[in-house]
Design a protein around this motif. Structure first.
Motif, PDB file in Angstrom:
ATOM      1  N   ARG A 239      -7.423 -29.694 -40.519  1.00 16.23           N
ATOM      2  CA  ARG A 239      -8.079 -30.521 -39.498  1.00 16.23           C
ATOM      3  C   ARG A 239      -7.953 -29.892 -38.110  1.00 16.23           C
ATOM      4  N   VAL A 240      -6.784 -29.313 -37.856  1.00 10.79           N
ATOM      5  CA  VAL A 240      -6.606 -28.658 -36.551  1.00 10.79           C
ATOM      6  C   VAL A 240      -7.510 -27.428 -36.464  1.00 10.79           C
ATOM      7  N   ALA A 241      -7.554 -26.645 -37.546  1.00 11.52           N
ATOM      8  CA  ALA A 241      -8.384 -25.436 -37.534  1.00 11.52           C
ATOM      9  C   ALA A 241      -9.854 -25.786 -37.296  1.00 11.52           C
ATOM     10  N   ALA A 242     -10.286 -26.942 -37.830  1.00 17.42           N
ATOM     11  CA  ALA A 242     -11.695 -27.335 -37.722  1.00 17.42           C
ATOM     12  C   ALA A 242     -12.095 -27.679 -36.292  1.00 17.42           C
ATOM     13  N   LEU A 243     -11.110 -27.841 -35.407  1.00 16.45           N
ATOM     14  CA  LEU A 243     -11.435 -28.199 -34.024  1.00 16.45           C
ATOM     15  C   LEU A 243     -11.997 -27.019 -33.241  1.00 16.45           C
ATOM     16  N   GLY A 244     -11.804 -25.804 -33.766  1.00 12.58           N
ATOM     17  CA  GLY A 244     -12.317 -24.631 -33.067  1.00 12.58           C
ATOM     18  C   GLY A 244     -11.606 -24.365 -31.751  1.00 12.58           C
ATOM     19  N   LEU A 245     -10.317 -24.624 -31.717  1.00 15.83           N
ATOM     20  CA  LEU A 245      -9.545 -24.392 -30.494  1.00 15.83           C
ATOM     21  C   LEU A 245      -9.201 -22.909 -30.345  1.00 15.83           C
ATOM     22  N   SER A 246      -8.797 -22.530 -29.155  1.00 16.27           N
ATOM     23  CA  SER A 246      -8.238 -21.189 -28.977  1.00 16.27           C
ATOM     24  C   SER A 246      -6.923 -21.103 -29.752  1.00 16.27           C
ATOM     25  N   ASP A 247      -6.482 -19.881 -30.055  1.00 17.24           N
ATOM     26  CA  ASP A 247      -5.199 -19.714 -30.747  1.00 17.24           C
ATOM     27  C   ASP A 247      -4.069 -20.403 -29.994  1.00 17.24           C
ATOM     28  N   ALA A 248      -4.080 -20.253 -28.677  1.00 11.33           N
ATOM     29  CA  ALA A 248      -2.989 -20.820 -27.876  1.00 11.33           C
ATOM     30  C   ALA A 248      -2.986 -22.348 -27.980  1.00 11.33           C
ATOM     31  N   ASP A 249      -4.176 -22.956 -27.899  1.00 11.05           N
ATOM     32  CA  ASP A 249      -4.241 -24.418 -27.984  1.00 11.05           C
ATOM     33  C   ASP A 249      -3.898 -24.905 -29.387  1.00 11.05           C
ATOM     34  N   ALA A 250      -4.369 -24.174 -30.413  1.00  6.22           N
ATOM     35  CA  ALA A 250      -4.035 -24.562 -31.784  1.00  6.22           C
ATOM     36  C   ALA A 250      -2.522 -24.501 -31.989  1.00  6.22           C
ATOM     37  N   ASP A 251      -1.891 -23.477 -31.457  1.00  5.50           N
ATOM     38  CA  ASP A 251      -0.437 -23.357 -31.587  1.00  5.50           C
ATOM     39  C   ASP A 251       0.282 -24.519 -30.905  1.00  5.50           C
ATOM     40  N   ARG A 252      -0.242 -24.958 -29.773  1.00  8.30           N
ATOM     41  CA  ARG A 252       0.381 -26.110 -29.103  1.00  8.30           C
ATOM     42  C   ARG A 252       0.295 -27.346 -29.994  1.00  8.30           C
ATOM     43  N   LEU A 253      -0.879 -27.545 -30.597  1.00  8.19           N
ATOM     44  CA  LEU A 253      -1.046 -28.696 -31.489  1.00  8.19           C
ATOM     45  C   LEU A 253      -0.170 -28.570 -32.727  1.00  8.19           C
ATOM     46  N   LEU A 254      -0.069 -27.375 -33.267  1.00  9.42           N
ATOM     47  CA  LEU A 254       0.625 -27.187 -34.541  1.00  9.42           C
ATOM     48  C   LEU A 254       2.141 -27.227 -34.382  1.00  9.42           C
ATOM     49  N   PHE A 255       2.646 -26.705 -33.270  1.00  8.92           N
ATOM     50  CA  PHE A 255       4.119 -26.689 -33.132  1.00  8.92           C
ATOM     51  C   PHE A 255       4.619 -26.711 -31.691  1.00  8.92           C
ATOM     52  N   GLY A 256       3.837 -26.194 -30.743  1.00  9.22           N
ATOM     53  CA  GLY A 256       4.357 -26.075 -29.380  1.00  9.22           C
ATOM     54  C   GLY A 256       4.691 -27.431 -28.758  1.00  9.22           C
ATOM     55  N   ASN A 257       3.791 -28.393 -28.889  1.00 13.29           N
ATOM     56  CA  ASN A 257       4.040 -29.717 -28.313  1.00 13.29           C
ATOM     57  C   ASN A 257       5.202 -30.403 -29.021  1.00 13.29           C
ATOM     58  N   ALA A 258       5.271 -30.225 -30.348  1.00 15.98           N
ATOM     59  CA  ALA A 258       6.363 -30.836 -31.112  1.00 15.98           C
ATOM     60  C   ALA A 258       7.715 -30.279 -30.660  1.00 15.98           C
ATOM     61  N   ARG A 259       7.748 -28.993 -30.348  1.00 18.68           N
ATOM     62  CA  ARG A 259       9.007 -28.416 -29.873  1.00 18.68           C
ATOM     63  C   ARG A 259       9.416 -29.034 -28.535  1.00 18.68           C
ATOM     64  N   ARG A 260       8.427 -29.279 -27.676  1.00 22.37           N
ATOM     65  CA  ARG A 260       8.739 -29.984 -26.420  1.00 22.37           C
ATOM     66  C   ARG A 260       9.258 -31.388 -26.693  1.00 22.37           C
ATOM     67  N   PHE A 261       8.553 -32.116 -27.584  1.00 25.08           N
ATOM     68  CA  PHE A 261       8.965 -33.486 -27.910  1.00 25.08           C
ATOM     69  C   PHE A 261      10.382 -33.519 -28.463  1.00 25.08           C
ATOM     70  N   LEU A 262      10.687 -32.554 -29.323  1.00 28.61           N
ATOM     71  CA  LEU A 262      12.001 -32.544 -29.972  1.00 28.61           C
ATOM     72  C   LEU A 262      13.104 -32.000 -29.062  1.00 28.61           C
ATOM     73  N   GLY A 263      12.711 -31.493 -27.909  1.00 27.27           N
ATOM     74  CA  GLY A 263      13.723 -30.965 -26.999  1.00 27.27           C
ATOM     75  C   GLY A 263      14.192 -29.580 -27.374  1.00 27.27           C
ATOM     76  N   LEU A 264      13.360 -28.827 -28.098  1.00 28.83           N
ATOM     77  CA  LEU A 264      13.757 -27.487 -28.537  1.00 28.83           C
ATOM     78  C   LEU A 264      13.395 -26.428 -27.507  1.00 28.83           C
ATOM     79  N   VAL A 265      12.616 -26.800 -26.522  1.00 32.45           N
ATOM     80  CA  VAL A 265      12.274 -25.845 -25.454  1.00 32.45           C
ATOM     81  C   VAL A 265      12.543 -26.490 -24.100  1.00 32.45           C
TER      82      VAL A 265
END
Lengths: 335, 335
Positions: free
Chosen positions: B309-335
Motif C-alpha cells: 500500500r505504501v509503495a502504491a502511493l508513488g512517494l519518493s524513496d525518502a518519503d516512503a522510508d519515513r512512512l515505513l520506518f523513519g516516523n516509527a523510529r521517532r515515535f518510539l524514541g529511537l532517534v
C-alpha cells in the motif's frame, strides 16, 4: 465555468417566527417556543432555557432570497432546525408541532416557489402518525420530502423497526434528508457545548450511514432517495474499514448482502465539509453523482462560500453543474 | 524503491500463552484466561464466555518473525490485545494482570530484540498504580512505552483527570499507542457483533483524537509522543469541521488555544485504513511525517500488505522510508 446562479443548497434550516402555545393538556413536555427580542432576533426557548439565539433569516423569505444570491445560491431546500424534530415529545403534541412547521415551510415555498424547495418533518416516535403526516406533507402540501434525524430516541435509522416509514417514503417518492441529533458519544467530549455539533455530529452521522448499509436500507427500498448531511459526517473513513471487514468476516458478509462501497454510492451526501481535501475525499469515496451543495444556512457554523469550494475543484463544467444542482434535482425528484 | 525489510509495524497485538489463574481473593471479576484447544489454537475466556479464538501467532516468537518477513515487515511493535487492558477490574488484580502481560512482552522482545519493540499496559483505573507500573515498564523492563485505550471506563483520554499519566509518560519518554476499546455508539449498530470493531471503533477513535485536541493534550505535554491506531479512526473527517468551528465559534476558540489542524499534526497515526484513497487522505490531513505502518497482526481484520500500500502511493524513496520506518523510529524514541 458553470452557472452558480443555479446552485441548489440542500442543507438550510427554518425556525418558524411563531410556534403554537403549548396546550395545557399535554403537561410538562419539552415544547419549544420563540421569544422575540427585537424585529430581527429571537430565542428558541425549551423548558425555560435558551436553546439557541436565532435571526429572522430563519423564517424571513425576503432576507433569505437576498442572502442566497450573495452566496451564489439559486434556491434553498428548507428543512426544520433539527432540534424541532422533537422525537422525545408524546406523539400527539409532536404531530401538532410537525403540522405547524410543515405548514410554515409550505407557506415559505409558496411565497417564492422558484427559490425554495421544502422538506417537512414527521413524528417518527409513532409510526402511524408519522406515515400519515408524511402523506400530508407530500400529497397535500406538495413538499419534496422530509428531514429525519440519524436516530429516533436512540434507534438508528437502519433498524428494521423504521422500515415501514422508508417503504412509505419510497412509495410516495419523498426525498429523505438525514441530520444528526442527540448524538452518540456525548460523554467522550472535552470542551465547550458546541462540540456536540462540531465533533459528535459527524461521528453520529457516520454511525447512521453505516447502519443504513448494514441494515440493507437501499436493498429493502431500492427506489428510496436518501441524503446525509455534512458529507455523511465521518462515514467516508469508516467505509474502507467496513469494505475490508465485509471481505474478511463471514458474519459481516452474510449480514450485509450488498458490497458496502456500492451501497454507499446509492445514497446522497451534501458537500458541507469546509475543506477542499475533504471534499475531494467525498467525491472519491461516494462518487461525484451523489454529492450536492449544503451550507447549514442560516446558523453560525454555515459555509458562506459553497460554490467557491466547488469551483476550486477544477471540475469540468458538466461535473460542476452536477455538483451545484444536477444531483440535487435527482435527489428532490425534479428529474 | 525503499527498503521494505526495514518496515516497522507499530500495530500488532500479543496475548500471552498463559495467564495467571484468578486469585480466589478477588471474587467474581472479568479475569481473562487462555484455554488451549491444540498446540496452535486457543480461546480467550472471560466470565466463562469465549471472547476470541486466537492462534499461537499471538505469543509465538518464531511464528511471528517468519510471518512478518512474509509481510515485508522488519520489526513489530508488540502491544496487548486491547480487551486485556481491563480497566473494569479492581485496581489490584488489574495491576497483577498488567505485570504478567508486561513481563510476557518484555520476554518476547528479549527473545528477538532486533525484531520486536514492546509496549506494555498499565491499570489506568488507578492513577498511582498506573504511574508506578509505567515506571516499571520503562525503567525496569526497558519497553518503549504503553498501549492505552481511547477511554478509561468512559473517561475520554483528553480529560484533565488523566493528565498525571501523560505528564509521567512525557517525563519518562514513554511512547503512547492509543487503541479503541468499549466504544461509544454501540446502540447505533445494526448487524453482527463484529461491527463493534468495524464501525464503532473508528468513531470512538475520532472522539478520542478530538478530545486530545480540545483538551489541549499536546500543549500540556509538548514532549509527549502519542499515536492513534487505525489512522486516527474517522478523525480525519472531523478535523476540518473542528477547524472551521474553531474559526466560527468564540467558545471553541477560547477553549482550544492551539489551531486544531496544527495540533493534529503533532500526534502520530498508523496507516491501517486498507485503501489508497483513505491513506492519501491521512497524508493530506496529518502530514506524511506523522504516519507509521500498522497492520493489526495477527487478528482476522489485519492488513496483510502494508508495504504494498505504501509503495502504491508513488512517494519518493525518502518519503516512503519515513512512512515505513523513519516516523516509527521517532515515535518510539529511537532517534
Amino acid at each position: 465555468m458553470s452557472k452558480p446562479c443555479c446552485a441548489i443548497d440542500v442543507h438550510t434550516h427554518v425556525v418558524p417566527a411563531h410556534l403554537p402555545d403549548q396546550l395545557a393538556e399535554f403537561g410538562d413536555i419539552a415544547w419549544p417556543s420563540i421569544r422575540h427580542t427585537d424585529s430581527c432576533h429571537a430565542k428558541v426557548i425549551i423548558r425555560g432555557k435558551n436553546y439557541r439565539d436565532i435571526e429572522n433569516a430563519c423564517w424571513d423569505v425576503p432576507r433569505r432570497t437576498t442572502e442566497m444570491a450573495g452566496m451564489d445560491v439559486g434556491s434553498q431546500v428548507l428543512s426544520p432546525m433539527p432540534e424541532l424534530l422533537s422525537y422525545w415529545l408524546p406523539p400527539k403534541p409532536a404531530q401538532i408541532l410537525a403540522r405547524h412547521i410543515n405548514e410554515t415551510i409550505a407557506e415559505m415555498v409558496r411565497a417564492a416557489p422558484d427559490r425554495f424547495h421544502g422538506l417537512g418533518m414527521i413524528p417518527l416516535q409513532d409510526m402511524d402518525l408519522a406515515i400519515r403526516e408524511l402523506e400530508y406533507v407530500i400529497k397535500s402540501l406538495g413538499l419534496s420530502g422530509v428531514e429525519i434525524a440519524t436516530n429516533v430516541n436512540g434507534v438508528p435509522l437502519g433498524h428494521a423497526s423504521l422500515r415501514p416509514f422508508f417503504a412509505a417514503a419510497a412509495s410516495l417518492g419523498a426525498a429523505i434528508f438525514v441530520h444528526p441529533l442527540r448524538p452518540a458519544g456525548m460523554d467522550r467530549l472535552v470542551g465547550p457545548a458546541n462540540l456536540e455539533q462540531v465533533v459528535a455530529f459527524p461521528c453520529e452521522t457516520a454511525l447512521a450511514v453505516a447502519s443504513a448499509i448494514t441494515g440493507g436500507l437501499m436493498q429493502h427500498h431500492p427506489r428510496l432517495r436518501i441524503a446525509f448531511s455534512h458529507g455523511g459526517g465521518a462515514f467516508g473513513q469508516v467505509l474502507p474499514r467496513l469494505q475490508h471487514a465485509w471481505s474478511s468476516f463471514a458474519a459481516v458478509k452474510a449480514a450485509v448482502t450488498e458490497e458496502p462501497r456500492l451501497a454507499a454510492r446509492r445514497m446522497f451526501y451534501d458537500t458541507l465539509v469546509y475543506d477542499p481535501t475533504a471534499l475531494r475525499f467525498l467525491i472519491d469515496s461516494f462518487g461525484l453523482s451523489q454529492l450536492m451543495v449544503g451550507t447549514d444556512y442560516p446558523f453560525t457554523i454555515m459555509d458562506r462560500q459553497p460554490t467557491v469550494r466547488v469551483a476550486a475543484l477544477g471540475l469540468s463544467d458538466a461535473d460542476a453543474d452536477r455538483l451545484l444542482f444536477g444531483n440535487a434535482r435527482r435527489f428532490l425528484g425534479l428529474v
